[in-house]
Design an enzyme around this catalytic site. Sequence first.
Site, short mmCIF file in Angstrom:
data_model
loop_
_atom_site.label_atom_id
_atom_site.label_comp_id
_atom_site.label_asym_id
_atom_site.label_seq_id
_atom_site.Cartn_x
_atom_site.Cartn_y
_atom_site.Cartn_z
N LYS A 42 57.66 53.21 -15.21
CA LYS A 42 57.36 53.28 -13.77
C LYS A 42 58.63 53.07 -12.93
CE LYS A 42 53.32 51.98 -11.88
NZ LYS A 42 52.19 51.08 -11.48
N ARG A 91 39.94 48.74 -7.53
CA ARG A 91 39.95 48.81 -6.07
C ARG A 91 39.02 49.86 -5.52
NH1 ARG A 91 46.00 50.02 -5.56
NH2 ARG A 91 45.33 51.15 -7.40
N1 COA Z 1 45.65 44.71 -5.14
C1 COA Z 1 46.62 45.52 -4.73
N2 COA Z 1 47.15 46.47 -5.50
C2 COA Z 1 46.68 46.59 -6.73
C3 COA Z 1 45.66 45.78 -7.23
C4 COA Z 1 45.14 44.81 -6.37
N3 COA Z 1 44.18 43.98 -6.76
N4 COA Z 1 45.41 46.15 -8.48
C5 COA Z 1 46.23 47.15 -8.76
N5 COA Z 1 47.01 47.42 -7.69
C6 COA Z 1 47.99 48.48 -7.57
C7 COA Z 1 49.35 48.07 -7.98
O1 COA Z 1 50.06 47.55 -6.88
C8 COA Z 1 49.92 49.35 -8.50
O2 COA Z 1 50.45 50.09 -7.46
P1 COA Z 1 51.64 51.11 -7.75
O3 COA Z 1 51.17 52.08 -8.78
O4 COA Z 1 51.84 51.69 -6.42
O5 COA Z 1 52.80 50.30 -8.24
C9 COA Z 1 48.72 50.11 -9.05
O6 COA Z 1 47.61 49.50 -8.44
C10 COA Z 1 48.53 49.98 -10.52
O7 COA Z 1 49.21 48.86 -10.92
P2 COA Z 1 48.85 47.78 -11.99
O8 COA Z 1 47.50 47.19 -11.76
O9 COA Z 1 49.97 46.84 -12.02
O10 COA Z 1 48.71 48.60 -13.24
P3 COA Z 1 49.80 49.44 -13.94
O11 COA Z 1 49.16 50.74 -14.09
O12 COA Z 1 51.13 49.42 -13.30
O13 COA Z 1 49.96 48.63 -15.25
C11 COA Z 1 49.44 47.83 -17.42
C12 COA Z 1 49.02 48.65 -16.22
C13 COA Z 1 50.74 47.13 -17.24
C14 COA Z 1 48.36 46.78 -17.62
C15 COA Z 1 49.48 48.82 -18.61
O14 COA Z 1 50.41 49.84 -18.31
C16 COA Z 1 49.84 48.16 -19.89
O15 COA Z 1 49.01 47.52 -20.50
N6 COA Z 1 51.11 48.29 -20.34
C17 COA Z 1 51.57 47.75 -21.59
C18 COA Z 1 51.72 48.85 -22.64
C19 COA Z 1 50.39 49.19 -23.26
O16 COA Z 1 49.71 48.37 -23.83
N7 COA Z 1 50.03 50.47 -23.14
C20 COA Z 1 48.78 50.96 -23.61
C21 COA Z 1 47.73 50.76 -22.55
S1 COA Z 1 46.28 51.70 -22.91
#
Ligand code: COA
Length: 160
Positions: A42, A91
Amino acid sequence: MTRKAIYAGSFDPVTYGHLDVISRALRFFDELTVAVAASQDKNPLFSLPERVDMLSRVTGGMEGVCVEGFEGLLTGFAAKREVKLIIRGLRALTDFEYEFQMALTNRKLDDSVETVFMMPSEAFSYVSSSMIKEIVKLGGSVRAFVPLEIEEELKRKLRK
Ligand code: COA
């Protein structure tokens, strides 16, 4: 028995939406590990140690919260911590497909791990870290979306 869960995400940076989910989860769990993913794909604005530090600061007063960074698979991190429950915030409907895919993939990787979804307050249901970064970059205020110290960190990074 101690009730333990992991709340995982990239937190680039943490927002009030994330903090809302953390507060809600603490009603049901004694120990909540906020797991900050490296998420190199990311291309995060803040480094992993910076994101862990910011989250630690803003959750400092919350009993039962511990913040840790991790690289690699979330299911691997959960296994190492002996936690069987992953919390994700849901969300809006647009989150559903991605979350559905991720929850089922994680279950395939480790059948002993369950994902539980919590809805943040509707006041934060439209907030995202990318949107917040864009607002700061363009000179706007994000005080309604993040704690003051996080806004200051954003300004330091984005308005040099
Ligand atoms: N309030 C505000 N924003 C929120 C939110 C909340 N409650 N929940 C999620 N978001 C937003 C985040 O700010 C983020 O915004 P952005 O994309 O603009 O940065 C977006 O939603 C998604 O972010 P997040 O919830 O952090 O999820 P992610 O998709 O970045 O991360 C992981 C997901 C880290 C949990 C996942 O990628 C992971 O498990 N990674 C490890 C590797 C792995 O195991 N991979 C296999 C997974 S199947």
